[in-house]
Design a protein around this motif. Structure first.
Motif, PDB file in Angstrom:
ATOM      1  N   LYS A 522       0.834  -1.362  -0.186  1.00  0.00           N
ATOM      2  CA  LYS A 522       0.220  -0.161   0.034  1.00  0.00           C
ATOM      3  C   LYS A 522       0.844   1.167   0.043  1.00  0.00           C
ATOM      4  O   LYS A 522       0.718   2.327  -0.768  1.00  0.00           O
ATOM      5  CB  LYS A 522      -1.037   0.159   1.089  1.00  0.00           C
ATOM      6  CG  LYS A 522      -1.992  -1.103   1.050  1.00  0.00           C
ATOM      7  CD  LYS A 522      -2.734  -0.930   2.339  1.00  0.00           C
ATOM      8  CE  LYS A 522      -4.150  -2.106   2.292  1.00  0.00           C
ATOM      9  NZ  LYS A 522      -4.968  -1.998   3.482  1.00  0.00           N
ATOM     10  N   GLN A 523       1.902   1.379   0.880  1.00  0.00           N
ATOM     11  CA  GLN A 523       2.787   2.394   0.843  1.00  0.00           C
ATOM     12  C   GLN A 523       3.380   2.575  -0.412  1.00  0.00           C
ATOM     13  O   GLN A 523       3.525   3.878  -0.808  1.00  0.00           O
ATOM     14  CB  GLN A 523       3.844   2.206   2.081  1.00  0.00           C
ATOM     15  CG  GLN A 523       3.401   2.412   3.382  1.00  0.00           C
ATOM     16  CD  GLN A 523       4.131   2.157   4.699  1.00  0.00           C
ATOM     17  OE1 GLN A 523       5.264   1.783   4.294  1.00  0.00           O
ATOM     18  NE2 GLN A 523       3.591   2.352   5.738  1.00  0.00           N
ATOM     19  N   THR A 524       3.982   1.666  -0.863  1.00  0.00           N
ATOM     20  CA  THR A 524       4.485   1.472  -2.291  1.00  0.00           C
ATOM     21  C   THR A 524       3.807   2.258  -3.258  1.00  0.00           C
ATOM     22  O   THR A 524       4.210   2.963  -4.166  1.00  0.00           O
ATOM     23  CB  THR A 524       4.964   0.036  -2.773  1.00  0.00           C
ATOM     24  OG1 THR A 524       5.871  -0.401  -1.613  1.00  0.00           O
ATOM     25  CG2 THR A 524       5.697   0.314  -4.030  1.00  0.00           C
ATOM     26  N   ASN A 525       2.426   1.780  -3.616  1.00  0.00           N
ATOM     27  CA  ASN A 525       1.178   2.466  -4.481  1.00  0.00           C
ATOM     28  C   ASN A 525       1.190   4.001  -4.014  1.00  0.00           C
ATOM     29  O   ASN A 525       1.137   4.902  -5.101  1.00  0.00           O
ATOM     30  CB  ASN A 525      -0.003   1.976  -4.092  1.00  0.00           C
ATOM     31  CG  ASN A 525      -0.183   0.366  -4.634  1.00  0.00           C
ATOM     32  OD1 ASN A 525       0.591   0.164  -5.691  1.00  0.00           O
ATOM     33  ND2 ASN A 525      -0.735  -0.496  -4.111  1.00  0.00           N
ATOM     34  N   ILE A 552       7.047   1.007 -10.551  1.00  0.00           N
ATOM     35  CA  ILE A 552       6.925   0.679  -9.411  1.00  0.00           C
ATOM     36  C   ILE A 552       5.414   0.239  -8.928  1.00  0.00           C
ATOM     37  O   ILE A 552       5.193  -0.562  -8.207  1.00  0.00           O
ATOM     38  CB  ILE A 552       7.343   1.940  -8.402  1.00  0.00           C
ATOM     39  CG1 ILE A 552       9.009   2.095  -8.773  1.00  0.00           C
ATOM     40  CG2 ILE A 552       7.311   1.515  -6.806  1.00  0.00           C
ATOM     41  CD1 ILE A 552       9.681   2.916  -8.051  1.00  0.00           C
ATOM     42  N   ARG A 553       4.664   0.929  -9.448  1.00  0.00           N
ATOM     43  CA  ARG A 553       3.240   0.654  -9.204  1.00  0.00           C
ATOM     44  C   ARG A 553       2.782  -0.778  -9.668  1.00  0.00           C
ATOM     45  O   ARG A 553       2.100  -1.393  -9.016  1.00  0.00           O
ATOM     46  CB  ARG A 553       2.388   1.844  -9.610  1.00  0.00           C
ATOM     47  CG  ARG A 553       0.674   1.657  -9.563  1.00  0.00           C
ATOM     48  CD  ARG A 553       0.107   2.770 -10.281  1.00  0.00           C
ATOM     49  NE  ARG A 553       0.298   2.861 -11.601  1.00  0.00           N
ATOM     50  CZ  ARG A 553      -0.309   1.893 -12.458  1.00  0.00           C
ATOM     51  NH1 ARG A 553      -1.033   1.046 -12.031  1.00  0.00           N
ATOM     52  NH2 ARG A 553       0.032   2.101 -13.831  1.00  0.00           N
ATOM     53  N   LYS A 554       3.249  -0.994 -10.733  1.00  0.00           N
ATOM     54  CA  LYS A 554       2.888  -2.423 -11.552  1.00  0.00           C
ATOM     55  C   LYS A 554       3.564  -3.357 -10.499  1.00  0.00           C
ATOM     56  O   LYS A 554       2.764  -4.561 -10.091  1.00  0.00           O
ATOM     57  CB  LYS A 554       3.564  -2.582 -12.840  1.00  0.00           C
ATOM     58  CG  LYS A 554       2.584  -1.720 -13.571  1.00  0.00           C
ATOM     59  CD  LYS A 554       3.282  -1.866 -15.102  1.00  0.00           C
ATOM     60  CE  LYS A 554       2.450  -0.984 -16.318  1.00  0.00           C
ATOM     61  NZ  LYS A 554       3.175  -1.216 -17.634  1.00  0.00           N
ATOM     62  N   LEU A 555       4.733  -3.337 -10.010  1.00  0.00           N
ATOM     63  CA  LEU A 555       5.376  -4.422  -9.415  1.00  0.00           C
ATOM     64  C   LEU A 555       4.474  -4.356  -7.858  1.00  0.00           C
ATOM     65  O   LEU A 555       4.432  -5.310  -7.360  1.00  0.00           O
ATOM     66  CB  LEU A 555       6.717  -3.844  -9.016  1.00  0.00           C
ATOM     67  CG  LEU A 555       7.602  -4.709  -8.217  1.00  0.00           C
ATOM     68  CD1 LEU A 555       7.739  -6.070  -8.600  1.00  0.00           C
ATOM     69  CD2 LEU A 555       9.130  -4.142  -7.968  1.00  0.00           C
ATOM     70  N   ALA A 556       4.207  -3.201  -7.285  1.00  0.00           N
ATOM     71  CA  ALA A 556       3.444  -2.982  -6.138  1.00  0.00           C
ATOM     72  C   ALA A 556       1.969  -3.749  -6.108  1.00  0.00           C
ATOM     73  O   ALA A 556       1.762  -4.847  -5.425  1.00  0.00           O
ATOM     74  CB  ALA A 556       3.139  -1.835  -5.615  1.00  0.00           C
ATOM     75  N   ASP A 557       1.527  -3.896  -7.377  1.00  0.00           N
ATOM     76  CA  ASP A 557       0.108  -4.703  -7.681  1.00  0.00           C
ATOM     77  C   ASP A 557       0.420  -6.022  -7.598  1.00  0.00           C
ATOM     78  O   ASP A 557      -0.361  -6.915  -6.918  1.00  0.00           O
ATOM     79  CB  ASP A 557      -0.555  -4.059  -9.137  1.00  0.00           C
ATOM     80  CG  ASP A 557      -0.930  -2.801  -8.736  1.00  0.00           C
ATOM     81  OD1 ASP A 557      -1.361  -2.270  -7.735  1.00  0.00           O
ATOM     82  OD2 ASP A 557      -1.116  -2.027  -9.967  1.00  0.00           O
ATOM     83  N   GLN A 558       1.445  -6.392  -8.413  1.00  0.00           N
ATOM     84  CA  GLN A 558       1.827  -7.858  -8.456  1.00  0.00           C
ATOM     85  C   GLN A 558       2.073  -8.518  -7.175  1.00  0.00           C
ATOM     86  O   GLN A 558       1.873  -9.565  -6.781  1.00  0.00           O
ATOM     87  CB  GLN A 558       3.095  -8.117  -9.433  1.00  0.00           C
ATOM     88  CG  GLN A 558       2.792  -7.995 -10.984  1.00  0.00           C
ATOM     89  CD  GLN A 558       4.134  -7.932 -11.592  1.00  0.00           C
ATOM     90  OE1 GLN A 558       5.163  -8.086 -11.273  1.00  0.00           O
ATOM     91  NE2 GLN A 558       3.913  -7.810 -13.013  1.00  0.00           N
ATOM     92  N   SER A 559       2.924  -7.665  -6.310  1.00  0.00           N
ATOM     93  CA  SER A 559       3.342  -8.058  -4.927  1.00  0.00           C
ATOM     94  C   SER A 559       1.863  -8.205  -4.150  1.00  0.00           C
ATOM     95  O   SER A 559       1.731  -9.247  -3.356  1.00  0.00           O
ATOM     96  CB  SER A 559       4.054  -7.042  -4.269  1.00  0.00           C
ATOM     97  OG  SER A 559       5.462  -7.179  -4.970  1.00  0.00           O
TER      98      SER A 559
END
Length: 694
Positions: A522-525, A552-559
């Motif tokens: 969430k913080q990454t988003n 980075i947002r895409k990565l955060a979604d995948q995580s």
């Protein structure tokens, strides 16, 4: 010695010899006599033989030296003659005449040359008293021989002789010729020997003549006058064919040597040997070879002359042997007196004892073995006397006892008749006892059969009880194993519950970690959104950073999606774990109840096993009691059988005793007869012993 001889002869006369050859004294006498005589003769003859050998060796050594000296003298004489012949042959005038003769054609010139040649040779030998004469002999035989001095030989006779060809074959070398009893002309008055050689000239080395020089044989004897080999010795000179060249006996000249020398010995320059002459006498022969002539000088000495002094040893040996024989005779007589005579006396005493005279005793008082033998003989005779006395007394006692035995036998016969009557009554009673014993035996047999049936049934119960006890023991073992395995299952279930609880705790920890990761996502988003906003504010310069923010947002979604999947899986695992915990929690009390039930069943099996053990023990006691009862029945049966058998045997024995009583009566009568016979024998024994004088 005389006293010993007289006492020995006296002792021999006082004894009786059955066979002197088998006498111990004679054997000892012969042994001592032969031993002393053989020792003395052996030592003496050995000394004689040794001294004889030493004398022969010493004489051979000294004679060889003397022979060598005479050989040297003769060798010098032969060399002088050889030098003389060479001097004649090498004389210038002789050579000139030989050459001239070879060239001459006129007979007178040849005769004149031969006359001058003879004169020249005569001048050489004229002053030599040992030379008989000389002769110049033509080789071809066409001219006459020229003789000098006493030599008178024709060319015709010379050409027929063996020595002539041997000189021709010498080719100018000096050839020594054998001796002749009457010279080479066979007309002389004394024996001669000769030397010959072909006379060759030094120009063409041809020879037409032979020069023969005769020498007195006595000259050799003159050279050997001082040769002393011993009394009876003889010196000979032999040619290569072992024929006599010189001997003091002219009859031996030209004859074969009386002492044969082998070819191997002839090859040696010197030597010695012991051999026999033509008469068969033993001689010591020494030989030495002449280098000049090739002849052998032989010296012989009779061995009997050499060892005649050594015969004193042999004679002394015979004298000592005679003295030793006398000494041996004296010792033998002493041995006979000390050994043989006492033994013969003891033998005679024993013969007297053999004939029944027990009063004989030996009077020998010697301390040696023979004296001890005499004492033993006296003791033996004393013991035999006592024994005969006791035997005589025993015979008298036997005679008295025989009378008593006769009276007792008569009484025994009367008692035997009474015993026979009593025995018949005992036999009747034993028969009745046997009938009653057979009835008791039958009853005992029936009891025994019933006891065997009870024993069989009890044994079958014992076998069944034993099998039941074994089955109870096996069930107890199985229950113990089941308890152990149930306990292990309980421990494994408890461990599984503990591990599931720990897994449940681990799942909660995973849940917390997923929450932390979700917050980070969430913080990454939010950070990605802020970065996008800041990039939009930056305009063109922030496009690159916007792309990064977008990634980075895409990565955060995948995580976030992955975390959601993990969370779902974790929740499923959590649910399964909860269900497993519930199942294990419900199963654990059941396992505990099962363990309790198994333990109770095991206790029941142990109780059954104990009771079966007591039952088996009681069956064993019952079996033991039945066995004891059965053995008692068997003993009773055997006792009844024995009673029956004893009763029957007693009946039979009584009948047999009755018959034996009759026989005893007959035996008693026989004892009376035997007692009479014993009395007769005792009387005879007494008469037999009466011949011994005690």
């Amino acid at each position: 010695m005389k006293s010993i001889y007289e006492s020995s002869v006296k002792g021999i006369r006082n004894v009786k010899l059955t066979n002197p050859i088998k006498s111990v004294g004679l054997m000892l006498f012969l042994i001592i006599f032969c031993a002393i005589l053989i020792c003395v003769l052996g030592v003496g003859l050995f000394s004689y033989s040794t001294s004889k050998s030493i004398i022969k060796d010493k004489v051979a050594e000294s004679s060889s030296v003397a022979l060598a000296q005479s050989n040297g003298k003769l060798e010098l004489m032969f060399k002088n003659y050889e030098a003389l012949s060479m001097q004649i042959l090498l004389d210038k005038n002789v050579q000139d005449m030989l050459i001239a003769y070879h060239k001459a054609t006129d007979d007178y010139d040849k005769f004149d040359l031969m006359k001058k040649l003879s004169d020249t040779i005569q001048s050489y030998i004229l002053g030599n008293q040992t030379i008989v004469g000389a002769a110049i002999l033509p080789i071809n035989g066409k001219s006459n021989a020229v003789t000098i001095g006493s030599t008178n030989i024709t060319s015709e006779d010379a050409s027929k002789a063996d020595w002539f060809q041997s000189v021709v074959d010498g080719q100018g070398r000096l050839v020594w010729l054998p001796s002749k009893a009457k010279g080479y002309s066979d007309k002389g008055t004394e024996p001669t020997f000769a030397m010959g050689r072909v006379m060759k000239n030094t120009v063409n080395n041809e020879g037409n003549f032979i020069m023969l020089v005769e020498i007195k044989l006595h000259e050799i004897g003159n050279q050997l006058d001082d040769l002393k080999l011993g009394e009876g010795s003889e010196a000979l000179i032999l040619d290569a064919k072992n024929n006599v060249i010189y001997s003091s006996d002219e009859a031996q000249l030209g004859q074969p040597s009386p002492i044969a020398i082998s070819e191997e010995q002839l090859k040696k320059s010197a030597g010695s040997m012991t051999t026999s002459d033509s008469d068969g006498d033993e001689v010591l022969a020494m030989y030495n070879k002449f280098e000049t002539t090739g002849w052998n000088m032989l010296g012989t000495v009779p061995v009997k002359e050499l060892v005649k002094d050594a015969k004193q040893i042999r004679n002394a040996t015979y004298i000592m042997a005679g003295i030793a024989a006398l000494l041996a005779i004296g010792i033998g007589l002493l041995v006979i007196r000390m050994v043989a005579i006492p033994l013969v006396r003891l033998r005679n005493l024993m013969n007297e004892g053999e004939r029944g005279n027990l009063t004989v005793r030996s009077t020998l008082n010697k301390k040696d073995e023979i004296g001890q033998l005499a004492q033993s003989f006296n003791q033996m005779m004393a013991q035999i006397t006592v024994l005969v006395t006791q035997t005589n007394q025993s015979a008298q006692d036997v005679l008295v006892t025989a009378g008593e035995l006769s009276d007792a036998s008569k009484k025994t016969a009367i008692s035997a008749k009474e015993i026979a009557v009593a025995t018949e009554e005992i036999a009747n009673g034993a028969t009745s006892l046997a009938v009653e014993a057979e009835k008791g035996s039958d009853l005992t047999s029936e009891i025994g059969q019933q006891m065997q049936q009870v024993t069989s049934a009890n044994q079958e119960m014992g076998v069944a009880a034993s099998e039941m006890e074994k089955a109870s023991q096996q069930g107890t073992v199985y229950m113990g194993t089941l308890i152990e395995k149930t306990g292990l299952t309980e421990e494994m279930t408890r461990s599984m519950v503990e591990k599931v609880d720990k897994l449940k705790e681990s799942t909660g920890s995973i849940r917390k970690i997923l929450d932390v990761l979700n917050n980070i996502t969430k913080q990454t988003n939010i950070l990605s959104l802020n970065a996008t906003i800041e990039a939009a504010r930056a305009g063109t310069a922030g496009k690159g950073f916007m792309v990064v923010a977008d990634e980075i947002r895409k990565l955060a979604d995948q995580s976030r999606q992955s975390i959601d999947v993990v969370g779902q899986i974790t929740e499923a695992i959590q649910k399964e774990i909860d269900e497993t915990v519930n199942v294990l929690s419900n199963a654990y009390p059941i396992f505990q109840e099962q363990i309790q039930s198994v333990k109770e069943a095991n206790q029941i099996f142990l109780t059954v096993q104990g009771q079966m053990g007591e039952f088996v023990g009681r069956l064993g006691s019952v079996t033991t009691s039945i066995g004891t009862l059965e053995r008692s029945q068997v003993v009773l049966s055997e006792a009844m059988g024995n009673v029956s058998a004893v009763a029957e045997e007693s009946s039979a024995t009584s009948q047999e005793v009755a018959s034996l009583s009759n026989e005893q009566t007959n035996i008693s009568e026989g004892l009376v007869r035997l007692s009479d016979k014993l009395e007769t024998v005792s009387t005879g024994l007494k008469e037999t012993l009466s011949r011994f004088r005690t």
